[in-house]
Design a protein around this motif. Sequence first.
Motif, PDB file in Angstrom:
ATOM      1  N   THR A 197       0.856  -1.200   0.000  1.00 49.53           N
ATOM      2  CA  THR A 197       0.000   0.000   0.000  1.00 49.53           C
ATOM      3  C   THR A 197       0.886   1.242   0.000  1.00 49.53           C
ATOM      4  N   MET A 198       1.935   1.196   0.827  1.00 48.61           N
ATOM      5  CA  MET A 198       2.848   2.336   0.902  1.00 48.61           C
ATOM      6  C   MET A 198       3.559   2.539  -0.444  1.00 48.61           C
ATOM      7  N   ALA A 199       3.948   1.420  -1.076  1.00 50.34           N
ATOM      8  CA  ALA A 199       4.633   1.498  -2.367  1.00 50.34           C
ATOM      9  C   ALA A 199       3.694   2.104  -3.424  1.00 50.34           C
ATOM     10  N   ALA A 200       2.407   1.726  -3.360  1.00 52.60           N
ATOM     11  CA  ALA A 200       1.439   2.264  -4.324  1.00 52.60           C
ATOM     12  C   ALA A 200       1.282   3.774  -4.122  1.00 52.60           C
ATOM     13  N   ALA A 201       1.262   4.207  -2.853  1.00 51.90           N
ATOM     14  CA  ALA A 201       1.136   5.644  -2.571  1.00 51.90           C
ATOM     15  C   ALA A 201       2.356   6.394  -3.089  1.00 51.90           C
ATOM     16  N   LEU A 202       3.533   5.773  -2.932  1.00 55.61           N
ATOM     17  CA  LEU A 202       4.765   6.395  -3.434  1.00 55.61           C
ATOM     18  C   LEU A 202       4.741   6.497  -4.958  1.00 55.61           C
ATOM     19  N   GLU A 203       4.276   5.411  -5.587  1.00 55.82           N
ATOM     20  CA  GLU A 203       4.207   5.386  -7.047  1.00 55.82           C
ATOM     21  C   GLU A 203       3.266   6.487  -7.543  1.00 55.82           C
ATOM     22  N   ASN A 204       2.138   6.594  -6.823  1.00 52.00           N
ATOM     23  CA  ASN A 204       1.151   7.615  -7.176  1.00 52.00           C
ATOM     24  C   ASN A 204       1.747   9.015  -7.056  1.00 52.00           C
ATOM     25  N   ALA A 205       2.452   9.263  -5.934  1.00 57.27           N
ATOM     26  CA  ALA A 205       3.048  10.584  -5.705  1.00 57.27           C
ATOM     27  C   ALA A 205       4.082  10.881  -6.789  1.00 57.27           C
TER      28      ALA A 205
END
Length: 379
Positions: A142-150
């Motif tokens: 989930t954290m990786a997805a948020a980073l990817e999104n940012a």
Amino acid sequence: MKGWLARGSLRRRLLCAHLLTIAAGAITLLGTTLLFAPSLHDRLMIAWLGPHWSMTADAGMVEMERATNAIFTLAMAQALAISSGVAILVAVMVSLAASRQIAQPLERLLVAAQRIAAGHYRERAPVQGDYELARLAAQFNTMAAALENAEQRRVALIGDVAHELRTPLATIAGYVEGMLDAVVEPDEGTWALVLDEVNRLRRLAGDLQELSRVEAGQVALNTTAVAPSALCAAALARLEPQFTEKGVMLRIHVVPDLPPVSADPDRVLQVLINLLGNALRYTPAGGEVVVQAMKAGDTVQWAVRDTGIGIAAEHLPHLFERFYRVDKARTRATGGAGIGLTICKALVELHGGQIWVESAGLGQGATFFFTLPLFHRYE
Ligand code: ADP
């Protein structure tokens, strides 16, 4: 895997911990058995043969008894030592498998974290099962997805800003080159056009700065109790001349005795002026704009309703996105970069409110709503 039992590695630590536990168990077992076995042996013999079984005067019998006891104890110790050895061997194998089970997901997580740190934002850790490590991997993803999104938003922002800068800069360059080549007259009209583009760039820079400050949470709100009617009156006073000039009617309808809201008056005025400015921009002469304020649950809800060009349904979900404009050519001519509503949304949400838009479609006008929380006396 190479180095899987390296010094200080989790597997090695787990294995050592298991071995220590087994060794401690074996030593305890051996010690307690040797300590208690002789007396237990005596008690059992007494129970079997009676209390006088060992009180014999026969020296040969006494020696025989002692030898039997010693052999019994030795046999016991040997059996225990062998079984401890076998147990340790089996335990090492089980422990290797168990430590592998625990360490492998962590090693995979480590690899994924290293790849993300190196800029591979699409990397994800495998999630197997539902125990703590699997939940950790899921949370990591989930954290990786948020980073990817940012990261995607950052790249998109740079692209958008470059795009927004290119057009006014190209126009300015065109005029200046035209004047240098004596194709364009360097008169007042030309300079006014150049100044228009410079102002557009200045506005864009200001909007972007404001947006980044609001989105980064760097805007400190001076929250007080604010009367909704006072906010509407302030907005009206600011914009009435422009409405009159364009020939668009502006009306305010605030429900009487509305309770105060908890807000920074300057920031809410900024939102209202932005929404009213848009309504004026997209409403032709002869149209009408109405500002309403009413109580809705624990909030006061504003509605800025216009009878303008309206918005097609497919655009409605995107209107508050950065740089989103329904008609790029038209809004460029009117000076908008599609950031105004994004700033409004960030400001309203900073207050703990919500903002949304409704429109029945093209030519049907549009209504922008936003809410602000009521002021609680002891908040
Ligand atoms: P801009 O500065 O370009 O107006 P905004 O973020 O304020 O940027 O608005 C984004 C887009 O939403 C505008 O380009 C316009 O297409 C549309 N829009 C905003 N308000 C209205 C309205 N009242 N009526 C119709 N379209 C609107």
